[in-house]
Design a protein around this motif. Structure first.
Motif, PDB file in Angstrom:
ATOM      1  N   LEU A  73       0.827  -1.207   0.000  1.00 36.89           N
ATOM      2  CA  LEU A  73       0.000   0.000   0.000  1.00 36.89           C
ATOM      3  C   LEU A  73       0.864   1.262   0.000  1.00 36.89           C
ATOM      4  O   LEU A  73       1.848   1.358   0.738  1.00 36.89           O
ATOM      5  CB  LEU A  73      -0.921   0.005   1.218  1.00 36.89           C
ATOM      6  CG  LEU A  73      -2.107  -0.971   1.149  1.00 36.89           C
ATOM      7  CD1 LEU A  73      -2.844  -0.997   2.477  1.00 36.89           C
ATOM      8  CD2 LEU A  73      -3.053  -0.597   0.014  1.00 36.89           C
ATOM      9  N   LEU A  74       0.442   2.204  -0.818  1.00 39.30           N
ATOM     10  CA  LEU A  74       1.153   3.469  -0.942  1.00 39.30           C
ATOM     11  C   LEU A  74       0.301   4.650  -0.495  1.00 39.30           C
ATOM     12  O   LEU A  74       0.815   5.611   0.060  1.00 39.30           O
ATOM     13  CB  LEU A  74       1.587   3.692  -2.394  1.00 39.30           C
ATOM     14  CG  LEU A  74       2.376   2.563  -3.055  1.00 39.30           C
ATOM     15  CD1 LEU A  74       2.610   2.868  -4.524  1.00 39.30           C
ATOM     16  CD2 LEU A  74       3.703   2.336  -2.332  1.00 39.30           C
ATOM     17  N   ALA A  75      -0.999   4.596  -0.777  1.00 37.56           N
ATOM     18  CA  ALA A  75      -1.928   5.662  -0.388  1.00 37.56           C
ATOM     19  C   ALA A  75      -3.160   5.023   0.226  1.00 37.56           C
ATOM     20  O   ALA A  75      -3.797   4.163  -0.395  1.00 37.56           O
ATOM     21  CB  ALA A  75      -2.305   6.511  -1.595  1.00 37.56           C
ATOM     22  N   VAL A  76      -3.508   5.428   1.445  1.00 34.45           N
ATOM     23  CA  VAL A  76      -4.634   4.844   2.168  1.00 34.45           C
ATOM     24  C   VAL A  76      -5.532   5.974   2.673  1.00 34.45           C
ATOM     25  O   VAL A  76      -5.235   7.160   2.496  1.00 34.45           O
ATOM     26  CB  VAL A  76      -4.147   3.976   3.343  1.00 34.45           C
ATOM     27  CG1 VAL A  76      -3.310   2.818   2.844  1.00 34.45           C
ATOM     28  CG2 VAL A  76      -3.342   4.820   4.350  1.00 34.45           C
ATOM     29  N   ASN A  77      -6.623   5.585   3.327  1.00 32.02           N
ATOM     30  CA  ASN A  77      -7.542   6.551   3.919  1.00 32.02           C
ATOM     31  C   ASN A  77      -7.612   6.331   5.416  1.00 32.02           C
ATOM     32  O   ASN A  77      -7.523   5.198   5.897  1.00 32.02           O
ATOM     33  CB  ASN A  77      -8.945   6.387   3.321  1.00 32.02           C
ATOM     34  CG  ASN A  77      -8.945   6.501   1.815  1.00 32.02           C
ATOM     35  OD1 ASN A  77      -8.514   7.500   1.265  1.00 32.02           O
ATOM     36  ND2 ASN A  77      -9.423   5.461   1.141  1.00 32.02           N
ATOM     37  N   GLU A  78      -7.768   7.412   6.167  1.00 26.89           N
ATOM     38  CA  GLU A  78      -7.949   7.335   7.605  1.00 26.89           C
ATOM     39  C   GLU A  78      -9.004   8.358   7.997  1.00 26.89           C
ATOM     40  O   GLU A  78      -9.227   9.335   7.270  1.00 26.89           O
ATOM     41  CB  GLU A  78      -6.628   7.613   8.334  1.00 26.89           C
ATOM     42  CG  GLU A  78      -6.034   8.964   8.035  1.00 26.89           C
ATOM     43  CD  GLU A  78      -4.660   9.160   8.674  1.00 26.89           C
ATOM     44  OE1 GLU A  78      -4.058   8.161   9.102  1.00 26.89           O
ATOM     45  OE2 GLU A  78      -4.209  10.321   8.724  1.00 26.89           O
ATOM     46  N   VAL A 155     -17.901  16.562  11.919  1.00 24.25           N
ATOM     47  CA  VAL A 155     -18.134  15.766  10.720  1.00 24.25           C
ATOM     48  C   VAL A 155     -16.940  14.835  10.519  1.00 24.25           C
ATOM     49  O   VAL A 155     -15.787  15.281  10.534  1.00 24.25           O
ATOM     50  CB  VAL A 155     -18.323  16.665   9.483  1.00 24.25           C
ATOM     51  CG1 VAL A 155     -18.524  15.815   8.226  1.00 24.25           C
ATOM     52  CG2 VAL A 155     -19.496  17.602   9.677  1.00 24.25           C
ATOM     53  N   VAL A 156     -17.213  13.557  10.332  1.00 23.70           N
ATOM     54  CA  VAL A 156     -16.161  12.570  10.087  1.00 23.70           C
ATOM     55  C   VAL A 156     -16.022  12.369   8.579  1.00 23.70           C
ATOM     56  O   VAL A 156     -16.993  12.077   7.889  1.00 23.70           O
ATOM     57  CB  VAL A 156     -16.481  11.226  10.769  1.00 23.70           C
ATOM     58  CG1 VAL A 156     -15.340  10.239  10.539  1.00 23.70           C
ATOM     59  CG2 VAL A 156     -16.715  11.430  12.254  1.00 23.70           C
ATOM     60  N   GLN A 157     -14.790  12.560   8.075  1.00 25.85           N
ATOM     61  CA  GLN A 157     -14.494  12.397   6.655  1.00 25.85           C
ATOM     62  C   GLN A 157     -13.285  11.476   6.485  1.00 25.85           C
ATOM     63  O   GLN A 157     -12.401  11.442   7.352  1.00 25.85           O
ATOM     64  CB  GLN A 157     -14.157  13.746   6.001  1.00 25.85           C
ATOM     65  CG  GLN A 157     -15.262  14.761   6.001  1.00 25.85           C
ATOM     66  CD  GLN A 157     -14.759  16.099   5.479  1.00 25.85           C
ATOM     67  OE1 GLN A 157     -14.064  16.838   6.172  1.00 25.85           O
ATOM     68  NE2 GLN A 157     -15.098  16.404   4.232  1.00 25.85           N
ATOM     69  N   PRO A 158     -13.221  10.753   5.362  1.00 24.34           N
ATOM     70  CA  PRO A 158     -11.981  10.017   5.079  1.00 24.34           C
ATOM     71  C   PRO A 158     -10.889  10.974   4.623  1.00 24.34           C
ATOM     72  O   PRO A 158     -11.146  11.897   3.849  1.00 24.34           O
ATOM     73  CB  PRO A 158     -12.391   9.063   3.948  1.00 24.34           C
ATOM     74  CG  PRO A 158     -13.567   9.707   3.303  1.00 24.34           C
ATOM     75  CD  PRO A 158     -14.260  10.509   4.349  1.00 24.34           C
ATOM     76  N   ARG A 159      -9.687  10.788   5.124  1.00 25.09           N
ATOM     77  CA  ARG A 159      -8.564  11.652   4.773  1.00 25.09           C
ATOM     78  C   ARG A 159      -7.445  10.809   4.182  1.00 25.09           C
ATOM     79  O   ARG A 159      -7.135   9.723   4.652  1.00 25.09           O
ATOM     80  CB  ARG A 159      -8.071  12.406   6.006  1.00 25.09           C
ATOM     81  CG  ARG A 159      -6.880  13.318   5.747  1.00 25.09           C
ATOM     82  CD  ARG A 159      -6.496  14.071   7.000  1.00 25.09           C
ATOM     83  NE  ARG A 159      -6.087  13.185   8.083  1.00 25.09           N
ATOM     84  CZ  ARG A 159      -5.990  13.559   9.364  1.00 25.09           C
ATOM     85  NH1 ARG A 159      -6.309  14.792   9.715  1.00 25.09           N
ATOM     86  NH2 ARG A 159      -5.587  12.701  10.281  1.00 25.09           N
ATOM     87  N   ARG A 160      -6.831  11.327   3.134  1.00 26.40           N
ATOM     88  CA  ARG A 160      -5.760  10.609   2.452  1.00 26.40           C
ATOM     89  C   ARG A 160      -4.484  10.635   3.287  1.00 26.40           C
ATOM     90  O   ARG A 160      -4.151  11.640   3.927  1.00 26.40           O
ATOM     91  CB  ARG A 160      -5.498  11.285   1.103  1.00 26.40           C
ATOM     92  CG  ARG A 160      -4.879  10.393   0.057  1.00 26.40           C
ATOM     93  CD  ARG A 160      -5.717   9.230  -0.258  1.00 26.40           C
ATOM     94  NE  ARG A 160      -5.567   8.740  -1.639  1.00 26.40           N
ATOM     95  CZ  ARG A 160      -6.073   7.618  -2.029  1.00 26.40           C
ATOM     96  NH1 ARG A 160      -6.742   6.840  -1.187  1.00 26.40           N
ATOM     97  NH2 ARG A 160      -5.941   7.237  -3.287  1.00 26.40           N
TER      98      ARG A 160
END
Length: 595
Positions: A73-78, A155-160
């Motif tokens: 994995l190189l780019a994920v979401n948190e 607000v909860v958002q996915p962040r790169r």
């Protein structure tokens, strides 16, 4: 008297009738209004009433993951937390904005400006994000105080998150908050959304970006959620696998530590890019979190331009690497034989100008001219062929035009022509221009990726594949080098001799058990004064030193690689770029043996 009483009775009767009429009209108006509200506009007001207790909210979709060719994995979401307000639930907006400033430590003017910027883009009952990417300390303060401030929401958002940071920032690029132009251009975007701004995140935006879902919520008068249900499920973005080998990318990046330049490694038989490095680099995570003004200014004002992808966006004179093109063209000329010899006294005179060679080579044939990189030999070829033939052949070999790689802002470089010079400088082409062109100097400019693609074509049968960063990309029909098989074979064998020969300029690339060919290039930045020693780059001011090129190929056990290294102001190709290629060869083939 009786007349008077009769008149009084008439007035009383009239007054009673008038009163009854007015009462009747008043009730008629009430009845008509009631009918209008309950019957004629009943559905409308019923909908408005439902809206008071029912709201709809988008559900964020996670962005597609990015991995290397081996699944790393190189780019994920948190998850990330943003502070928003719902204007409809906020009784005192000015006081609320002031409180948000106190919680977050941001200037009130900044909070107010963000509020005004977004209020026209977000409906009053929707979340309007004011502060994205809350730290845990901020989140704690807001969570503690928000119950006393109606309309304030978390607000909860996915962040790169980019797991390799600087190592792959020029390939992956980064995402950041969509600006007003992007919001207006794309109806699927909402205020506070992140979009790709550079690299593959930009070019693959619509593949990586998912589709938002939708949920319905019941809220009370204070805006508290009583019940919610999902109406439309969010759809995650598509995952992509890159052709990049992370292990090789990391090695190339480490070998370029402290240098400005580029490394490109291509699988010659497929066009897939195994490593694409540009140094110095930057941490793309800073842009996701919101880069500070100070850090942004430091990146912009850095004289080494870390934001620039040197592999595709920087152009350089190819120097002696261009002699490969000249040798291929000469080999195909029926009037030129590889055994024809030219005497190199270390210079050539044309009119009243002296064009120098880096060494006095004596008698030189075509093979020796490449192995020892003799300029005088190519001066004579340039004078013989002229700009028209050289330019046409060079462009057919992939120079002076974009490769088509799926990265933004690729530059085409420049292969000059007579017409170009007349338009650019309003003067004609001269004989000296032919000599400069023949050794890759003068106006000629190329990118490292162009050289790597051309070198790959020399060993794969003459095919100029589109450089690919995607592991599963369908390979398009390649262009074909305008070279004969004999010309390719000659240049191929001569590049090997440049490595294996005792006087070859790429001797340091010799690798046991591996067929290696190479061509060094020293691209002049400015014309140095006589007191600057060519063999002592450290004596020359950094910005005046030559660029160092090494174009190489290597193959063993059925695997063929094209490797190009460019070191800005490195002084020489052999001394600056050579050790980088040497380190890559050791890494690649030791890894292959270990595997």
């Amino acid at each position: 008297m009786s007349q008077f009483k009769g008149s009084s009775f008439s007035y009383e009767k009239f007054g009673a009738c008038l009163l009854l009429f007015l009462i009747f009209m008043l009730f008629s108006i009430f009845a008509l209004r009631l009918w209008y509200l309950q019957v004629y506009k009943g559905e409308y007001f019923s909908q408005k009433a439902r809206e008071n207790v029912e709201r709809r909210q988008h559900i964020y979709a996670p962005r597609g993951l990015i991995s290397d060719r081996n699944g790393v994995l190189l780019a994920v979401n948190e998850p990330s937390y943003s502070l928003a307000i719902v204007r409809e639930d906020c009784p005192d907006i000015s006081a609320t904005l002031n409180q948000i400033s106190a919680w977050t430590g941001k200037e009130l003017q900044e909070i107010e400006a963000e509020f005004q910027r977004g209020r026209s883009m977000v409906r009053s009952f929707e979340n309007q994000i004011l502060v994205p990417n809350l730290s845990f300390d901020m989140l704690t303060r807001v969570e503690t105080g928000s119950p006393y401030w109606p309309g304030v929401k978390i607000v909860v958002q996915p962040r790169r998150r980019y797991l390799q940071g600087e190592v792959l920032s020029h390939v992956l690029g980064y995402v950041a908050r969509a600006n007003e132009a992007e919001l207006q251009r794309d109806p699927e975007l909402r205020l506070g959304d992140n979009v790709g701004k550079s690299g593959l995140e930009l070019t693959m935006e619509h593949t990586l970006r998912g589709k938002k879902g939708l949920k319905r919520m019941e809220v009370d008068a204070s805006g508290r959620v009583l019940h919610e249900e999902e109406i439309v499920a969010p759809v995650s973005g598509q995952d992509i696998s890159l052709s990049i080998d992370l292990d090789l990318q990391q090695k190339a990046h480490s070998l370029m530590d402290g240098k400005s330049g580029s490394v490109v490694i291509i699988d010659a038989d497929t066009g897939q890019i195994m490593a694409l490095v540009s140094t110095p680099s930057y941490d793309n995570n800073e842009f996701v979190f919101g880069i500070s003004h100070q850090n942004w200014q430091e990146l912009l004002n850095n004289p080494h331009h870390p934001l620039q992808n040197r592999s595709i966006q920087s152009t350089y004179p190819p120097g002696s690497v261009f002699k490969l093109i000249m040798a291929g063209m000469a080999h195909m000329d029926p009037e030129v034989r590889t055994t024809d010899r030219v005497f190199c006294p270390g210079q050539m005179r044309l009119g009243n100008r002296i064009f120098r060679c880096w060494h006095s080579h004596g008698w030189v044939d075509m093979t020796k001219s490449l192995v020892e990189s003799c300029d005088v030999y190519y001066y004579q070829l340039g004078d013989r062929f002229g700009v028209d033939r050289i330019s046409s052949f060079s462009k057919g070999s992939g120079l002076g035009k974009r490769t088509g790689i799926d990265l933004p802002h690729e530059r085409a470089g420049l292969i000059p022509t007579r017409e170009w010079k007349r338009q650019r400088f309003n003067e004609g082409w001269r004989g000296g221009d032919n000599l400069n062109l023949s050794i890759g100097q003068g106006f000629t400019l190329v990118t490292p990726l162009q050289i790597a693609r051309f070198t790959a074509a020399l060993i794969n049968g003459g095919y100029l594949y589109k450089p690919s960063l995607l592991l599963d990309e369908v390979r398009a029909d390649p262009e074909k080098l305008p070279w004969s098989e004999g010309a390719r074979d000659f240049v191929y064998r001569t590049m090997i001799e440049t490595v294996d020969g005792d006087r070859g300029t790429a001797r340091r690339l010799r690798t046991s058990g591996v067929v290696v060919g190479g061509k060094t290039g020293t691209a002049q930045v400015v014309r140095l004064l006589p007191e600057h020693k060519e063999d002592d780059p450290e004596a020359v001011e950094y910005w005046l030193r030559h660029h160092g090129w090494m174009a190489a190929f290597a193959h063993a056990e059925g695997r063929r690689y094209s490797i190009t290294v460019l070191v800005e102001h490195g002084g020489s190709g052999s001394g600056a770029a050579g050790p980088v290629v040497r380190g890559l060869l050791d890494h690649i083939f030791k890894k292959d043996k270990a595997g």
